[in-house]
Design an enzyme around this catalytic site. Structure first.
Site, PDB file in Angstrom:
ATOM      1  N   SER A  70       3.521 -12.034  -3.528  1.00 50.75           N
ATOM      2  CA  SER A  70       2.430 -11.524  -2.681  1.00 50.75           C
ATOM      3  C   SER A  70       2.230 -10.023  -2.884  1.00 50.75           C
ATOM      4  O   SER A  70       1.703  -9.617  -3.890  1.00 50.75           O
ATOM      5  CB  SER A  70       2.600 -11.869  -1.205  1.00 50.75           C
ATOM      6  OG  SER A  70       1.381 -11.605  -0.537  1.00 50.75           O
ATOM      7  N   HIS A 121       1.226   3.361   2.665  1.00 49.95           N
ATOM      8  CA  HIS A 121       0.123   4.299   2.869  1.00 49.95           C
ATOM      9  C   HIS A 121       0.712   5.509   3.598  1.00 49.95           C
ATOM     10  O   HIS A 121       1.424   5.338   4.596  1.00 49.95           O
ATOM     11  CB  HIS A 121      -0.997   3.680   3.701  1.00 49.95           C
ATOM     12  CG  HIS A 121      -1.535   2.414   3.108  1.00 49.95           C
ATOM     13  ND1 HIS A 121      -2.375   2.411   2.019  1.00 49.95           N
ATOM     14  CD2 HIS A 121      -1.332   1.119   3.442  1.00 49.95           C
ATOM     15  CE1 HIS A 121      -2.680   1.150   1.717  1.00 49.95           C
ATOM     16  NE2 HIS A 121      -2.051   0.352   2.557  1.00 49.95           N
ATOM     17  N   CYS A 143       5.716 -14.838  -0.231  1.00 56.97           N
ATOM     18  CA  CYS A 143       5.651 -16.305  -0.113  1.00 56.97           C
ATOM     19  C   CYS A 143       6.806 -16.961  -0.863  1.00 56.97           C
ATOM     20  O   CYS A 143       6.787 -18.163  -1.091  1.00 56.97           O
ATOM     21  CB  CYS A 143       4.315 -16.814  -0.658  1.00 56.97           C
ATOM     22  SG  CYS A 143       2.903 -16.189   0.245  1.00 56.97           S
TER      23      CYS A 143
END
Length: 122
Positions: free
Chosen positions: A69, A74, A89
């Site tokens: 995934s 940030h 996943c």
């Protein structure tokens, strides 16, 4: 008599949070953040496919696409603040270990952590 079909379980594990009072020099350093994500993927037993990063003002956004995934960081160095999201996943992975590694490397003195089970059975 009907036939019962068994489908595999889809595994989805997400760990995300906000990091406070981080090392602002690390938060500004695109190459260092990319390296931290690579190392976190190893710690979490994840397979990186690609990494992209963007400098936005003083901050940086880094997105790693992993086979399982994604991992994102940030940053807002002016506030010594970052957000981190690790989603996988893969049943063989540990997003929590990867998240904790990133928290340590960003030098967060305080952080929130959220865990979501996004698994589904058919």
């Amino acid at each position: 008599m009907g036939v019962e079909l068994a489908f595999p379980k889809v595994v989805g594990k997400q760990v995300y949070g906000s990091l406070y009072d981080c090392d602002e020099n690390v938060l500004k350093d695109t190459k260092r953040l990319e390296q931290i994500i690579k190392e976190a993927a190893d710690v979490g037993n994840m397979n990186i496919l690609d990494i992209k990063s963007w400098k936005i003002g003083e901050g940086v956004s880094v997105v790693a696409i992993i086979l399982e995934s994604h991992i994102t960081i940030h940053t807002w160095p002016e506030y010594k603040f970052a957000t981190v999201d690790v989603y996988s996943c893969g049943p063989h992975t540990s997003p929590l270990k990867a998240f904790n590694y990133i928290v340590e490397k960003l030098g967060a003195k305080k952080y929130t952590i959220n865990e979501a089970d996004r698994s589904s059975e058919f």
